[in-house]
Scaffold this motif. Structure first.
Motif, PDB file in Angstrom:
ATOM      1  N   LEU A  30       2.800  17.352  -6.276  1.00 25.67           N
ATOM      2  CA  LEU A  30       1.730  17.294  -5.275  1.00 25.67           C
ATOM      3  C   LEU A  30       0.628  16.341  -5.716  1.00 25.67           C
ATOM      4  O   LEU A  30       0.105  15.550  -4.929  1.00 25.67           O
ATOM      5  CB  LEU A  30       1.132  18.686  -5.062  1.00 25.67           C
ATOM      6  N   TYR A  31       0.314  16.410  -6.996  1.00 21.13           N
ATOM      7  CA  TYR A  31      -0.750  15.557  -7.520  1.00 21.13           C
ATOM      8  C   TYR A  31      -0.382  14.077  -7.376  1.00 21.13           C
ATOM      9  O   TYR A  31      -1.171  13.270  -6.893  1.00 21.13           O
ATOM     10  CB  TYR A  31      -1.001  15.906  -8.992  1.00 21.13           C
ATOM     11  N   VAL A  32       0.854  13.750  -7.784  1.00 17.19           N
ATOM     12  CA  VAL A  32       1.276  12.345  -7.709  1.00 17.19           C
ATOM     13  C   VAL A  32       1.297  11.885  -6.255  1.00 17.19           C
ATOM     14  O   VAL A  32       0.838  10.785  -5.930  1.00 17.19           O
ATOM     15  CB  VAL A  32       2.658  12.162  -8.374  1.00 17.19           C
ATOM     16  N   VAL A  33       1.800  12.758  -5.375  1.00 14.24           N
ATOM     17  CA  VAL A  33       1.856  12.388  -3.961  1.00 14.24           C
ATOM     18  C   VAL A  33       0.445  12.126  -3.426  1.00 14.24           C
ATOM     19  O   VAL A  33       0.187  11.143  -2.726  1.00 14.24           O
ATOM     20  CB  VAL A  33       2.564  13.492  -3.139  1.00 14.24           C
ATOM     21  N   LYS A  34      -0.498  13.011  -3.801  1.00 11.47           N
ATOM     22  CA  LYS A  34      -1.886  12.831  -3.360  1.00 11.47           C
ATOM     23  C   LYS A  34      -2.448  11.502  -3.871  1.00 11.47           C
ATOM     24  O   LYS A  34      -3.098  10.767  -3.138  1.00 11.47           O
ATOM     25  CB  LYS A  34      -2.763  13.967  -3.894  1.00 11.47           C
ATOM     26  N   CYS A  35      -2.182  11.216  -5.143  1.00  9.90           N
ATOM     27  CA  CYS A  35      -2.712   9.980  -5.731  1.00  9.90           C
ATOM     28  C   CYS A  35      -2.148   8.763  -5.029  1.00  9.90           C
ATOM     29  O   CYS A  35      -2.882   7.826  -4.701  1.00  9.90           O
ATOM     30  CB  CYS A  35      -2.377   9.890  -7.219  1.00  9.90           C
ATOM     31  N   ILE A  36      -0.843   8.792  -4.790  1.00  7.73           N
ATOM     32  CA  ILE A  36      -0.221   7.637  -4.139  1.00  7.73           C
ATOM     33  C   ILE A  36      -0.761   7.496  -2.716  1.00  7.73           C
ATOM     34  O   ILE A  36      -1.119   6.408  -2.271  1.00  7.73           O
ATOM     35  CB  ILE A  36       1.323   7.770  -4.140  1.00  7.73           C
ATOM     36  N   GLY A  37      -0.874   8.642  -2.020  1.00  9.83           N
ATOM     37  CA  GLY A  37      -1.399   8.623  -0.649  1.00  9.83           C
ATOM     38  C   GLY A  37      -2.788   8.011  -0.609  1.00  9.83           C
ATOM     39  O   GLY A  37      -3.093   7.179   0.258  1.00  9.83           O
ATOM     40  N   ARG A  38      -3.599   8.384  -1.561  1.00  3.78           N
ATOM     41  CA  ARG A  38      -4.963   7.850  -1.596  1.00  3.78           C
ATOM     42  C   ARG A  38      -4.962   6.364  -1.907  1.00  3.78           C
ATOM     43  O   ARG A  38      -5.735   5.597  -1.342  1.00  3.78           O
ATOM     44  CB  ARG A  38      -5.787   8.627  -2.615  1.00  3.78           C
ATOM     45  N   GLY A  39      -4.077   5.971  -2.819  1.00  4.57           N
ATOM     46  CA  GLY A  39      -3.959   4.549  -3.152  1.00  4.57           C
ATOM     47  C   GLY A  39      -3.606   3.731  -1.928  1.00  4.57           C
ATOM     48  O   GLY A  39      -4.213   2.695  -1.652  1.00  4.57           O
ATOM     49  N   ILE A  40      -2.637   4.242  -1.167  1.00  4.87           N
ATOM     50  CA  ILE A  40      -2.196   3.515   0.031  1.00  4.87           C
ATOM     51  C   ILE A  40      -3.343   3.433   1.037  1.00  4.87           C
ATOM     52  O   ILE A  40      -3.590   2.398   1.657  1.00  4.87           O
ATOM     53  CB  ILE A  40      -0.975   4.223   0.667  1.00  4.87           C
ATOM     54  N   ARG A  41      -4.071   4.551   1.168  1.00  2.00           N
ATOM     55  CA  ARG A  41      -5.169   4.573   2.128  1.00  2.00           C
ATOM     56  C   ARG A  41      -6.244   3.530   1.775  1.00  2.00           C
ATOM     57  O   ARG A  41      -6.728   2.804   2.629  1.00  2.00           O
ATOM     58  CB  ARG A  41      -5.784   5.969   2.179  1.00  2.00           C
TER      59      ARG A  41
END
Ligand SMILES: *[C@@H]1O[C@H](CO)[C@@H](O)[C@H](O)[C@H]1NC(C)=O
Ligand SMILES: *[C@@H]1O[C@H](CO)[C@@H](O)[C@H](O)[C@H]1NC(C)=O
Ligand SMILES: *[C@@H]1O[C@H](CO)[C@@H](O)[C@H](O)[C@H]1NC(C)=O
Length: 620
Positions: A30-41
């Motif tokens: 979940l943490y990695v997914v959140k980080c990647i999602g934020r990076g993309i945003r």
């Protein structure tokens, strides 16, 4: 058919297996997914024309929820719309009277109060960067901090007028506009600002005023103090502001939360992690306080229904040191995020104040990567995750505390430490994890970079922190480089020693540091301690505790009893000054004690003893 069944069965069992063998698999993913999602945003915001900054996000919130409380300060509540209008007024006044245009920098010299926030929003609306001056600095340091960011104007609180007048002549030579937040000013060269704000329009300012701002533009300058020398201005770009404003989401803050903010806004903890993260998508309410107060803390939380608190370094300890009350668990706080909580205080805090999720995190103001402990493992600052490390490469390398540099092998490259061992945390400087450095200070910027780490020409950010990753992939903070000293060829981590001292009942606070002894290599351990209320110094107890828990080289040979331990505005303990003052009773006015191995206790330090140590009649 059978194969299909097996396949399905194993797919179903896989998560169960993972959960039992890797209990942190789900939160890690979940943490990695959140980080990647934020990076993309953030990437997508960067591409928008005009650039979609955190200010534009704030303005969207104002549109959607104008009446939602944004800021509570000393009994007054300001809605999102109030904040927008008030900052429009400030922006119009500054545009008219300071002639500001986008790309300019304005230094802010004021404490935690609503004006701080209105001015900062106003500057963002004008496309200007804000330099957040520490309001404790004066004269030479103040001038240095002002000049090194190339500011065009200075805005100061009325109570700091004297400090501004001290440097006014130099400011005038630089043609700086100087404003004071009062209705009128009697000092030539200092203009009043409040009267101009009152007369200004509260209508929105056109977006064209900030049309040239990009994700790489400087948004704020935040000053970091080294152990020596003048402060350095870390350049915080719009990108960095975005990254830190998403951080509260990772910790689990949501839009119903009320955040209690009492850390100084001029620092990255209070400003980037606290304030800036608060009014974005989650549009929470911030309860702002001028200054941290341990005795008022929980009353404030109760009064304002606070659900999230922020801490830094010694703050949790100060809260634990307040005498126990029946109402200790009567509050709505569910989450505490921050940095620098030590394991023992953390446990004590939870035991006393109830079930509060603690999200300990780690990151430097000027740094390009951080950690978040999202599973609440006591004492850890985060987790090492393969994918995260792959995307944002970092490594712990061997460090020579004596020579104060990383260990290099025969080919001249650094040496990674294995799991379970302490090493210097260095992060690769890449396009996704850049290191912007310090304003107008290439030397200091260069000093924070490490070259040729694993191959010729590579470049790393040197955090200056010693970390450790254990076999379960938890990351632990061990020490700051300057805070570790060497004695008898061994490294002594000051935090470890002070944690040990704090286990003794009579000691309430401890600050451990090394002191030089003539004709000896390295530094010998010394501790400044504050005793608990109505507590007596128990020399025998401290001695037996220290001997039981610490190796001989790490034991503090000298104790210095102080009625209060000095800390910086951001609760950092002062070590350098104490180290320089040493252990000579003729110099140090506080009571001093010496660990006497023959008598198996700490004994009051006399001038004769001091002389005997210096003349080497007493062996250390
Ligand atoms: C806030 O209100 C309380 C009670 O209404 C009062 O005692 C206190 O002085 C006020 N604080 C400030 C800073 O105005
Ligand atoms: C300040 O302004 C004066 C007059 O406008 C100008 O002559 C001078 O060069 C300026 N000084 C600086 C440091 O910009
Ligand atoms: C806090 O919550 C209580 C009950 O949920 C409510 O009555 C009170 O008005 C709230 N106080 C504030 C300042 O929001």
């Amino acid at each position: 058919m059978y194969i299909l069944f097996t396949l399905l069965a194993s797919v179903a069992i896989l998560p169960l297996l993972l959960c039992s063998f890797c209990p942190y698999f789900v939160p890690d993913v979940l943490y990695v997914v959140k980080c990647i999602g934020r990076g993309i945003r953030i990437r997508s915001y960067a591409k928008k024309k005009p650039f979609y900054s955190t200010l534009e996000k704030f303005l969207e919130v104002v549109q959607k929820q104008p009446d939602k409380p944004f800021l509570v300060f000393e009994n007054k509540t300001h809605s999102y719309l109030d904040a927008d209008k008030q900052s429009n007024k400030v922006a119009s006044a500054l545009q008219k009277h300071a002639g500001l245009k986008q790309g300019d920098t304005v230094a802010m010299f004021l404490g935690n109060e609503p004006d701080f926030i209105w001015i900062w929003l106003a500057l963002a609306k004008l496309g200007c960067a804000a330099a957040l001056l520490n309001y404790n600095i004066r004269s030479k340091s103040l001038l240095h901090c002002f000049s090194c960011c190339g500011a065009h104007a200075l805005i100061a609180a009325p109570e700091l007028k004297g400090a501004v007048e001290d440097v006014l002549a130099s400011l005038q030579e630089q043609n700086v506009s100087v404003f004071i937040l009062s209705e009128e000013s009697t000092t030539p060269g200092i203009e009043s600002l409040n009267d101009k704000i009152h007369q200004a329009s509260d209508q929105p300012l056109p977006q064209s005023l900030r049309s040239s701002i990009t994700i790489k533009s400087a948004a704020v300058y935040i000053y970091t103090s080294g152990t020596t020398g003048l402060p350095k201005a870390a350049v915080i770009t719009q990108e960095r502001v975005w990254a830190s404003s998403l951080f509260q989401g990772i910790c689990g803050v949501n839009s119903e939360d009320v955040l209690y903010l009492n850390l100084p806004l001029y620092h990255s903890a209070g400003f980037l992690m606290g304030l800036d993260g608060s009014h974005r998508k989650r549009c929470i309410t911030v309860v702002l306080r001028r200054k941290f107060s341990a005795s008022k803390f929980w009353d404030d939380c109760r009064k304002h229904n606070v659900t999230v608190i922020q801490y830094i370094r010694e703050v949790l300890r100060y809260l634990c040191n307040v005498p126990k009350k029946d109402s200790d668990r009567d509050h709505k706080v569910r989450l505490a995020f921050g940095n620098g909580a030590r394991a023992d205080t953390w446990k004590e805090f939870l035991k006393r104040f109830g079930d509060i999720q603690i999200s300990e995190c780690y990151g430097a103001t000027e740094g390009n990567l951080g950690f978040v402990n999202y599973v609440g493992k006591v004492g850890a600052i985060g987790r090492e995750i393969f994918l995260h490390k792959k995307l944002f490469p970092y490594v712990l390398i061997q460090y020579d505390t004596e020579r104060e540099e990383p260990v290099r092998d025969s080919r001249g490259f650094c040496v990674p430490v294995p799991k379970g061992e302490t090493g210097l945390f260095v992060k690769k400087i890449t396009k996704v994890a850049p290191f912007i450095g310090y304003a107008r200070n290439p030397q200091q910027t260069d000093k924070k970079q490490l070259r040729d780490v694993f191959e010729k020409g590579d470049l790393y950010f040197n955090s200056g922190d010693l970390l450790m990753v254990d076999h379960d992939n938890f990351v632990y903070f061990q020490d700051r480089i300057g805070d570790t000293f060497r004695w008898k060829g061994e490294n002594v981590a000051t935090t470890e020693v002070s944690d040990t001292l704090l286990m003794v009942d009579c000691i309430e606070e401890a600050n451990v540091y090394g002191v030089a002894v003539p004709d000896h290599d390295g530094r010998i351990g010394m501790a400044a301690v504050k005793l608990g209320e109505a507590k007596q110094l128990e020399c025998d107890k401290i001695y037996s505790h220290v001997v039981t828990y610490l190796p001989s080289y790490a034991r503090p040979r000298f104790l210095r009893i102080q009625s209060s331990l000095e800390v910086t505005g951001t609760f950092k303990q002062m070590k350098v000054k104490l180290g320089e003052e040493g252990f000579n009773p003729a110099v140090v006015q506080d009571p001093l004690y010496f660990l006497n191995e023959n008598e198996k206790t700490y004994v009051p330090m006399t001038q004769e003893m001091y002389n005997a140590i210096i003349s080497k009649h007493v062996k250390l």
